[in-house]
Design an enzyme around this catalytic site. Structure first.
Site: not given
Length: 621
Positions: A181, A265
């Site tokens: 991320e 995710e």
């Protein structure tokens, strides 16, 4: 003759083993994930080895397989393995990541490895070892030689554990993530140029390749952050993206106009903080979104399919505009399809109906659950008794945990006053929770969550001021992760004056269960206390300690720190895995910080309490 017979048997055993470990091929090719020449969809679930007792790894992986999944994704937690500078542990307790991956392969699951070096994951310091903050010149997650030397060391150590488990070497690891991320961090750290950010992410990506990882790579970011987070040569995947058209559009833009398309995710639940409501996501909502992905040929990874538990001091913390810290719960249940204790939920059953095939195995039997009606606590010893056996560090000013070479637990700060002083005590550098005493009498509870940093205080002549400080977990997400020192990190101020000179500091890391064998019962209401008891079991099973009658602290069972409790909720129980109990004698030690009343017993129950919010129990009185 015997020698020849032995050779034949050995050959046959090796041949059987070779058949059992058939080598697979994996590639990202022509817009598809390709295993053994066939295009596949990845149906994965995130599950972290460190949050599950090793004895239960196989059970939880079997639960995943029975839900219809074909892969498991896991972060690797750098700070879980580098236990002190240059000292690595990949074997004790739940740390054997290689064994976890081998069991996944035995259960017919591919593995997606997410080594970070930063992982977030509601894990202490986002996975960074706390002692990195002591390295001169180091800036974590930045393009500086001190940090990049540390990441190279970590990747090298990890590769040594898993190299034989890469799909290229006959193992189940099909993909490795580059950073984590990173687009979010670029957005949070606008004080750093995009050029510097890109140099950093490219450097750690190159390190992964240089140490030997030779399987396909991917990145994961919000779909609007690909420009900042994507890496040339790695498949971009979108976290939390429920719009299939948007997913395909943004992946095409950064991946040469083609897929494969994956949500690395996909959130069937959400993270939880102390003193805040327990978020819920309905089974219907998750099943509906899963069907969307299935129909569109989108691969996905449920984050989390099974959360498990933040045992010991492994839970991290967040923050927002209203709270300077939001410590994560001990339970990492996450409202996931497989509950904290490994149970199939309504969500699990709904997803299994969507994902199962004729080859999907049956759901494993539920692990036995027991309740313990009463555990008698025969010892009640003040924390001061423990503190008095410790040689203090003396300094002009209070020192941080890091300056005391301590990562976790508690520090007892003490100062003797030869002259009286009164007025407002300001503890603006509190990290994170403190109880303040004057001559052994509780004055206040100060707390970074509630932004309570001050109280009125009256210190008479020849009196002692004690401040017992708890580290509630380092920041795991956001720009403020770089400011993660603990303890008292700025001057103590009373009545506008900096209080300096002759501070004593007693380290109480609680890294091992305190030994109270020779201690005498001397507990008093309002003073932090250690309770100890033993109990007998004729049958082992999972259970949940009922902490509703307690204040704040930690619990050890048979020497294992099973985590923090806090009366604010919403978590009011602590999960105790049955594999950590004994048939026969067991021992429990509870460190109760507030100790508003003396305790004599504790019990366990068969179901967890994770939604009983009592935030008023954390406010300063």
């Amino acid at each position: 003759m015997k020698k020849n017979l032995f050779s034949v048997i050995l050959f046959l055993l090796l041949a059987v083993n070779a058949v059992g470990q058939k080598k697979h091929t994996f590639a990202i090719k022509d817009g598809n994930f390709v295993i053994d020449g066939k295009n596949i969809q990845i149906h994965s679930g995130e599950m972290h080895y460190s949050r599950i007792p090793k004895e239960y790894w196989r059970n939880r992986l079997q639960m995943m397989k029975a839900m219809g999944l074909n892969a498991v994704a896991t972060y690797v937690f750098w700070n879980y393995h580098e236990v002190s500078p240059g000292v690595w542990d990949f074997k004790t307790g739940n740390k054997d990541v290689a064994e976890y991956i081998k069991i996944a392969q035995e259960e017919g699951l591919y593995v997606i490895l997410r080594p970070g070096p930063y992982v977030c994951a509601e894990w202490e310091f986002g996975g960074y070892p706390w002692f990195l903050q002591k390295v001169p010149g180091m800036v974590i997650r930045g393009n500086n030689p001190q940090y990049l030397a540390a990441t190279k060391s970590y990747f090298t150590a990890l590769y040594g554990q898993v190299k034989n488990l890469l799909v290229t070497n006959g193992g189940p690891i099909i993909m490795v993530q580059g950073e984590n991320e990173f687009g979010s961090y670029v957005a949070q750290r606008k004080d750093i140029s995009i050029e510097e950010h890109k140099k950093y992410s490219a450097a750690v990506f190159q390190q992964l390749k240089d140490v030997g990882f030779n399987v396909p790579f991917f990145t994961s970011d919000g779909s609007w952050l690909f420009a900042e987070g994507a890496l040339p040569g790695a498949l971009p995947t979108a976290n939390g993206e429920d719009n299939v058209d948007k997913l395909k559009e943004v992946v095409n833009k950064f991946n040469g106009g083609k897929g494969p398309y994956m949500v690395a995710e996909f959130y069937p639940g959400w993270l939880d903080h102390w003193a805040e409501p327990f978020p819920k996501v309905s089974a219907e909502t998750v099943a509906k979104q899963t069907k969307k992905y299935l129909d569109a040929g989108v691969s996905f990874n449920f984050y989390m399919v099974h959360g498990g538990t933040n045992f010991g001091f492994t839970s991290g913390a967040n923050y927002d505009g209203n709270h300077d810290i939001q410590p994560d719960l001990t339970s990492y249940d996450y409202d996931a399809p497989i509950s904290e204790a490994g149970w199939a939920t309504e969500k699990y059953n709904a997803l299994r109906e969507l994902l199962k095939t004729p080859k999907t195995p049956a759901v494993p039997a539920k692990i036995d659950v027991i309740s313990i009606p009463e555990i008698k606590l025969t010892k009640a010893v003040t924390l001061e008794s423990l503190k008095n056996k410790i040689k203090p560090v003396n300094n002009e000013n209070p020192l941080t945990f890091e300056e005391l070479n301590q990562g976790h637990g508690y520090v007892w700060y003490s100062k003797k006053f030869k002259q009286p002083i009164s007025g407002k005590l300001e503890l603006n550098g509190l990290r994170d929770y403190a109880i303040v005493y004057v001559n052994g009498q509780k004055v206040a509870e100060l707390n970074r969550y509630y932004k309570n940093y001050e109280c009125t205080i009256d210190v008479p002549f020849n009196a002692t001021l004690d401040i017992i400080v708890e580290n509630m977990g380092r920041i795991n997400y956001g720009a403020d992760i770089i400011n993660s020192t603990k303890g008292i990190i700025s001057p103590v101020i009373i009545n506008g004056e900096k209080i300096t000179g002759d501070w004593n500091m007693y380290s109480l890391p609680m890294d091992k269960m305190p030994n109270l064998a020779d201690a005498k019962n001397n507990a008093k209401v309002g003073q932090p206390t250690l309770y100890q008891g033993t109990f007998q079991l004729t049958k082992k099973g999972d259970t949940f300690l009922d902490m509703r009658d307690w204040g704040k602290g930690i619990v050890f069972i048979n020497g294992i720190n099973i985590g923090r409790y806090w009366s604010v909720g919403p978590q009011q129980t602590l999960y105790v895995p049955g594999c950590w109990l004994n048939e026969g004698a067991n021992e429990i030690v509870i460190f109760e910080q507030k100790n508003d009343k003396l305790q004599t017993t504790i019990k366990s129950i068969e179901t967890p309490i994770l939604e009983d919010l009592q935030p008023e129990k954390g406010e300063t009185k």
